[in-house]
Motif scaffolding. Sequence first.
Motif, PDB file in Angstrom:
ATOM      1  N   ALA A 153      98.980  60.673  50.131  1.00 18.33           N
ATOM      2  CA  ALA A 153      99.645  60.466  49.193  1.00 18.33           C
ATOM      3  C   ALA A 153      98.948  60.016  47.617  1.00 18.33           C
ATOM      4  CB  ALA A 153     100.869  59.622  49.168  1.00 18.33           C
ATOM      5  N   SER A 154      97.508  59.831  48.045  1.00 17.32           N
ATOM      6  CA  SER A 154      96.711  59.170  46.986  1.00 17.32           C
ATOM      7  C   SER A 154      96.499  60.210  46.008  1.00 17.32           C
ATOM      8  CB  SER A 154      95.364  58.955  47.447  1.00 17.32           C
ATOM      9  OG  SER A 154      94.794  60.112  47.996  1.00 17.32           O
ATOM     10  N   GLY A 155      96.854  61.480  45.872  1.00 16.32           N
ATOM     11  CA  GLY A 155      96.787  62.363  44.668  1.00 16.32           C
ATOM     12  C   GLY A 155      97.934  62.271  43.827  1.00 16.32           C
ATOM     13  N   LEU A 156      98.953  61.614  43.980  1.00 18.78           N
ATOM     14  CA  LEU A 156     100.079  61.338  43.224  1.00 18.78           C
ATOM     15  C   LEU A 156      99.901  60.183  42.191  1.00 18.78           C
ATOM     16  CD1 LEU A 156     102.852  61.804  46.056  1.00 18.78           C
ATOM     17  CD2 LEU A 156     102.061  63.505  44.468  1.00 18.78           C
ATOM     18  N   GLY A 157      98.890  59.549  42.618  1.00 17.38           N
ATOM     19  CA  GLY A 157      98.879  58.410  41.523  1.00 17.38           C
ATOM     20  C   GLY A 157      98.975  57.038  42.182  1.00 17.38           C
ATOM     21  N   ASP A 158      99.067  56.167  41.594  1.00 13.47           N
ATOM     22  CA  ASP A 158      99.438  54.655  42.081  1.00 13.47           C
ATOM     23  C   ASP A 158     100.656  54.540  43.122  1.00 13.47           C
ATOM     24  OD1 ASP A 158      97.435  53.605  40.909  1.00 13.47           O
ATOM     25  OD2 ASP A 158      98.494  52.718  39.124  1.00 13.47           O
ATOM     26  N   TYR A 159     100.285  54.151  44.203  1.00 13.03           N
ATOM     27  CA  TYR A 159     101.207  53.918  45.197  1.00 13.03           C
ATOM     28  C   TYR A 159     100.892  52.829  46.388  1.00 13.03           C
ATOM     29  CZ  TYR A 159      98.305  56.040  48.881  1.00 13.03           C
ATOM     30  OH  TYR A 159      97.303  56.408  49.786  1.00 13.03           O
ATOM     31  N   ALA A 160     101.987  52.551  46.945  1.00 13.45           N
ATOM     32  CA  ALA A 160     101.856  51.489  48.017  1.00 13.45           C
ATOM     33  C   ALA A 160     102.204  52.285  49.232  1.00 13.45           C
ATOM     34  CB  ALA A 160     102.527  50.344  47.741  1.00 13.45           C
ATOM     35  N   ILE A 175      90.172  62.675  47.094  1.00 19.33           N
ATOM     36  CA  ILE A 175      89.143  62.797  47.399  1.00 19.33           C
ATOM     37  C   ILE A 175      88.305  61.492  47.314  1.00 19.33           C
ATOM     38  CG2 ILE A 175      86.647  63.667  46.811  1.00 19.33           C
ATOM     39  CD1 ILE A 175      87.645  66.491  45.737  1.00 19.33           C
ATOM     40  N   HIS A 176      88.508  60.695  46.411  1.00 13.66           N
ATOM     41  CA  HIS A 176      88.128  59.314  46.121  1.00 13.66           C
ATOM     42  C   HIS A 176      88.794  58.635  47.288  1.00 13.66           C
ATOM     43  CE1 HIS A 176      86.653  55.626  44.237  1.00 13.66           C
ATOM     44  NE2 HIS A 176      87.866  55.121  44.477  1.00 13.66           N
ATOM     45  N   ALA A 177      89.936  58.767  47.744  1.00 12.42           N
ATOM     46  CA  ALA A 177      90.505  57.817  48.695  1.00 12.42           C
ATOM     47  C   ALA A 177      90.009  58.173  49.959  1.00 12.42           C
ATOM     48  CB  ALA A 177      92.006  58.120  48.373  1.00 12.42           C
ATOM     49  N   ILE A 178      89.863  59.464  50.242  1.00  8.31           N
ATOM     50  CA  ILE A 178      89.624  59.748  51.414  1.00  8.31           C
ATOM     51  C   ILE A 178      88.115  59.207  51.684  1.00  8.31           C
ATOM     52  CG2 ILE A 178      91.146  61.560  51.750  1.00  8.31           C
ATOM     53  CD1 ILE A 178      88.788  63.434  51.935  1.00  8.31           C
ATOM     54  N   ARG A 179      87.251  59.391  50.772  1.00 12.54           N
ATOM     55  CA  ARG A 179      85.646  58.360  51.010  1.00 12.54           C
ATOM     56  C   ARG A 179      86.056  57.297  51.264  1.00 12.54           C
ATOM     57  NH1 ARG A 179      83.843  61.838  46.018  1.00 12.54           N
ATOM     58  NH2 ARG A 179      82.370  63.240  46.884  1.00 12.54           N
TER      59      ARG A 179
END
Length: 438
Positions: free
Chosen positions: A50-57, A192-196
């Motif tokens: 879900a990280s590509g959607l923007g800020d989330y918890a 991509i940043h999140a999966i890194r």
Amino acid sequence: MAITKWETRPIEGWKKAKELRLEHYKDVATAREQGKLLVTGGTEGFVTLASGLGDYAYFGGEPYGATIAADPPFAQECAEAAESRGFARDMCAYMRNYWGSMYLDRYYFGGPFPKADLSIQLHICDSHAKWYQLVSEHLGIPYFAIEAPARGFTIDDGTDERRLEFLMGQMHDCIEWMEKTTGRTYDDEKFIHAIRNEFLSNTLWSQICFLNKNIPAPLDQKSNFALYVISVLIRHKDASVEFYRALLDEVKDRVANQIAAVGNERARVLDDSQPPWYFLQIFRYLEAYGVVDVGSHYTFLLAGAFDLLEDGTWVPSKTPEERGMPLKTRDDAVRALAMWNLERPIFDGLLMPITRNQHMVALVKNWKADGVILHLNRGCEGLSQSSMETKLAMQEAGIPVCTYEGNMADKREFDERQVIDSIEAYLEGMGLNKLTAV
């Protein structure tokens, strides 16, 4: 018998881990107030998708169920709330705690139960996809289930690529579904940043666990439970990577200076799965005999990433980029994340008992353990389905093994005195005497 007295010291990273965990659950409770999406689902799957959607918890079900388990009165209320609606007592105990909290509309950290905007779940266990189908129906939220490929994840029959493509196709479909459901444009760079971060969190935790091969062990299992959960909850965040980098430096320092988790360490054991969260005192009984629990199949592999070499050696995995995989496009990222999850040995060990037994024998040898303690965990059928086969495998390998019955999240299934008696008899059978009072 002379007993070496090792220096001990509190783990500095423990306080930071506690802060990050509480910040996460506060973030879950206030996500909507902050204008963030709130996504719920299992933490063994695609927290990062879900990280590509923007800020989330991300409100992960299993660690939340474990948190409730540490408070037996509330856990019993939650379990009974689920059972009163016809759900069997032998179902996943984490699931029953989560459902019960939802039915009671009581969030463990205060206020009403958080209503997510959407739910994503990897169907890996017998209950997990149905878990969030019910949540979706009760709360009226959109739900997308991703099916794990059949059989185990480490396959050598020439079908690896087809299984990878099968998983990737569902992940691409999920991204398109999230865009349509939320009305947001998916940002590939954020993904991509999140999966890194996820890959780094996993590999850093693996390197920390790898250091626990040293004598004396710098960490014990009770500490591991407080430390590994950051990778489970927020592995996609910068804060997770920063935490594990600092922790790795600290553990390296403990090894260099022979700072022990258990000051009178004279024997080492491994365990296999989730503990009884309401009775972590079990590890104090081990310490009273000079025994350190150095880790488990569960804590090492759920939050980490290891490769098992042909010679039986466990080594921390290299990230996809370290192996030469590009991370420039959405398809690159989806492929890397799918491959990362397919290769994780925790799932192969979960689905294929023979493989799990091989894992356990190799873990004992690698971490210089003198024995194994198995939790016959009625609260998790997935991780307990082959426990008795694992016991036989340990015996065949000449490894002293002990079993005790319990439930990771339901104290009604736990006999404290019987468990203590079983473990003390096991330790004394290994020739160990009690050194200190508990």
